[in-house]
Every structure is written in C-alpha cells, then in structure tokens.
Design a protein around this motif. Sequence first.
Motif, mmCIF file in Angstrom:
data_model
loop_
_atom_site.group_PDB
_atom_site.id
_atom_site.type_symbol
_atom_site.label_atom_id
_atom_site.label_comp_id
_atom_site.label_asym_id
_atom_site.label_seq_id
_atom_site.Cartn_x
_atom_site.Cartn_y
_atom_site.Cartn_z
ATOM 1 N N ALA A 184 0.840 -1.197 0.000
ATOM 2 C CA ALA A 184 0.000 0.000 0.000
ATOM 3 C C ALA A 184 0.875 1.247 0.000
ATOM 4 N N ASP A 185 0.221 2.399 -0.042
ATOM 5 C CA ASP A 185 0.952 3.669 -0.066
ATOM 6 C C ASP A 185 1.567 3.997 1.287
ATOM 7 N N VAL A 186 1.028 3.406 2.348
ATOM 8 C CA VAL A 186 1.557 3.625 3.694
ATOM 9 C C VAL A 186 1.843 2.264 4.323
ATOM 10 N N PRO A 187 2.816 2.172 5.244
ATOM 11 C CA PRO A 187 3.180 0.877 5.810
ATOM 12 C C PRO A 187 2.364 0.473 7.022
ATOM 13 N N VAL A 188 1.603 1.403 7.601
ATOM 14 C CA VAL A 188 0.790 1.122 8.785
ATOM 15 C C VAL A 188 -0.403 2.055 8.740
#
Length: 218
Positions: A184-188
């Motif tokens: 995804a675009d963010v890891p969390v």
Amino acid sequence: MRNPYVRQLKLGPMDNFVYLVGAADSPEVLVVDPAWDVAAIERAVTEDGKRVVGAFVSHCHFDHINGLPDLLARHDVPVYAQRAEVDFSEELRELKDALRPLGPGDAVPVGAETFQALHTPGHTPGSHCLLAGDSLVSGDTLFISGCGRCDLKGGNPEDMYRSLSQVLLKVPDTTRLWPGHDYADVPVSPMGDVRRHNPYFAFPDVASFVAFRMRPRK
C-alpha cells in the motif's frame, strides 16, 4: 498496555515486513515472521537494545518462515504457531521441541507482558494475527487495502470472510494495522481507516465476498 514497541523491517524480494514486537519499557521482543535476512533482524535487535525471547509465525508460507532455522541457530527460543497451521505444515512440525502450538485467543508471553493470538483462517488454515496493545500484526490475512489470497493450498474464502467479519471487524478503530507485505501507499494504518477504505470489508454476505475474492486473476 496501549502502546507496545513495534519495529517494522522491510526485507526480501517479495516486499515482506518482519516485525520486532514487545512492551515499550522492556528489552524482550518477539520476532514475527522471521525471513530473508536474519542478520538484518539481528542488527535491529542490537540497535534498539532488545533481546529475542521468541518467534511468532503468522502462517507457514516460505516467504514468512525461511529465516527460522537461522534465527533458532542464534537463539534458543520458542516458536509460536496456531495449532491448525502446525497440522497443515510439515516445515513447522520439523521444529519439534521449539514449537509452541496455540489455540484461538491464546496468550503469547513476551517477558512480563502477554499478547493475544487471533485465529484468522482463510489464507491458510492456521493463519493468525498478533494483537499487542493497540497494534495488530496481521501477516497475510489483512493488508491495508486488501486481504490474503484464498486460492493457494489451504486457502478458504468462506473462512476469510468470517475472519474479517467476525474477528477483525471487532478490533478497535484506533488499533494500528501492521501488515505482512508492503502493498500500500503507507506501511501502517489505523483499523478504522482500513475498514472504511478496504473493499474486502464492504460485502454484506459470504456469497458476494467469495465471488469477488475468487474472481479470475488477471
């Protein structure tokens, strides 16, 4: 415990995330899904002044467990896996005395702290997530914008639907989701955001979920 220590390491050719998880004020940590580069895991442990007291296996696929032999050669620690995954996986059974099979909801000790193993089958029969305070380490059950494949050996889309709708739907919105891959675009992400935007939470019944999840892959 609200805010555990979580260190996320992106390792290997499949964008895997490996995690160190423990209490914020304690040196003891679990290694979640040790794979690809155990030397890099060891460096992170040393940098943060931590000590490995166990390994937690979210599921038995090679890209999540190929570092286990090296880790166990360095640390005489238990390996926690869901009992259904042990029954499913010859590789896990080969660990023998190191293995600690878990039932759904069992506690996982990390020093003086305990975390919870949530049985979430669907990707494999014994896939499970680690719930540590306000953090959920989800392996390949749930990604920030997707969920695990159900067309591989041991996969079951009906089980995946139940895992999402009956188990992970109940995790508080403020819980941080730490997935097993960098997809995804963010890891969390907070679970509230995941449930609002992840299409796999949008299906009202198992039939519609299965039809979507099992549609032909391009």
